[in-house]
Design an enzyme around this catalytic site. Structure first.
Site, PDB file in Angstrom:
ATOM      1  CG  HIS A  58      -1.944  -1.086   1.212  1.00 40.51           C
ATOM      2  ND1 HIS A  58      -2.887  -1.227   0.232  1.00 40.51           N
ATOM      3  CD2 HIS A  58      -2.143  -2.116   2.080  1.00 40.51           C
ATOM      4  CE1 HIS A  58      -3.649  -2.280   0.486  1.00 40.51           C
ATOM      5  NE2 HIS A  58      -3.208  -2.847   1.596  1.00 40.51           N
ATOM      6  CD  GLU A  80      -4.704  -9.679   3.924  1.00 40.09           C
ATOM      7  OE1 GLU A  80      -4.937  -8.471   4.122  1.00 40.09           O
ATOM      8  OE2 GLU A  80      -3.894 -10.093   3.067  1.00 40.09           O
ATOM      9  CG  ASP A 123      -8.098  -6.637   2.872  1.00 36.82           C
ATOM     10  OD1 ASP A 123      -8.841  -5.706   2.559  1.00 36.82           O
ATOM     11  OD2 ASP A 123      -6.903  -6.698   2.538  1.00 36.82           O
TER      12      ASP A 123
END
Length: 262
Positions: free
Chosen positions: A53, A158, A184
């Site tokens: 990210h 996730e 997530d």
């Protein structure tokens, strides 16, 4: 025997292995090595550089990792995905652990371990004089043994499928920790943002039980906004927790200060 001295020892792994809880700071914004000093002074055990990210270069990862290790803060790096070349290069730059997102099954876990571990458990390539050895040489077998011991391999859980397959994932030799990515996971369950939803709690309980049975560490992620909930998950057996990011810390302090002066 060749021995990596204190600067290259994985202190976070040692802390978890001895039953302690390691607290990590996610890094997505600050590209300078100063972030390692800040983490040290603030009392964090490790940095979690998040390449999934952020737009950091490999050079940035290397500089932060080397500085963090020298200061006694373990540099962990989340790679964007399951890619043998990326995993190898991140570890080669000085990262003492690799975090891989969205691990769904045993085959993927085996691929991650293969990229992260030296033979016979994996196929990671050896450059004997590297950041981990402080660029000293040594007998290949002994260098690899010491570097293996200093490397933490983490798979992220996730999704509902990953929770269902978590025992298969944890059963892979060389996988050290399952890190639950709560946000997530909520999305996968169709309950975005409901961090304390019963299905999320059940998932944590299941993964925690798997980790206990398989002798692997449980990691807690995505709950920094709910520390009381994170503590509950730690009580299930969590040995690692992500406590927030540089972006979040900066925005929180800046917003509070601006409000104070208004």
């Amino acid at each position: 025997m060749f021995n990596l001295e204190t600067p290259s020892k994985n202190l976070t792994k040692s802390k978890m292995d001895s039953g302690g809880v390691a607290v990590g700071m996610v890094v997505r914004l600050m590209r300078g090595v100063e972030i390692a000093a800040i983490a040290k002074s603030a009392g964090f055990d490790c940095l979690y550089i998040d390449l999934e990210h952020c737009s950091f270069s490999l050079e940035t990862v290397s500089q932060i990792s080397l500085t963090a290790t020298a200061l006694g803060v373990t540099p962990l790096v989340r790679v964007p995905g399951i890619n043998k070349t990326e995993i190898g290069r991140v570890l080669e730059t000085g990262a003492q652990g690799v975090i891989v997102p969205h691990v769904e099954n045993r085959a993927e876990a085996e691929e991650i371990v293969d990229a992260s571990r030296f033979p016979p458990r994996g196929s990671r390539s050896l450059l004997a004089t590297n950041a981990h050895t402080l660029f000293r040489g040594g007998p290949a077998a002994e260098v690899m043994e010491d570097m293996e011991e200093a490397t933490l391999v983490v798979g992220m859980i996730e999704s509902a499928i990953a929770v269902e397959n978590s025992d298969d994932i944890a059963s892979v030799d060389g996988m050290d920790m399952l890190l639950v990515g709560t946000n997530d996971l909520c999305n996968s369950f169709g309950v975005p943002g409901e961090l304390d939803h019963p299905r999320v709690r059940e998932a944590y309980e299941h993964v925690a039980a798997v980790c206990r049975a398989r002798g692997k560490h449980l990691g807690v992620g995505g709950l920094n906004s709910r520390p009381e909930l994170a503590k509950e998950m730690i009580r299930l057996g969590g040995r690692y927790v992500s406590a927030g990011s540089d972006t979040g810390f900066l925005m929180s302090a800046a917003t509070a200060t601006a409000r104070l002066f208004r």
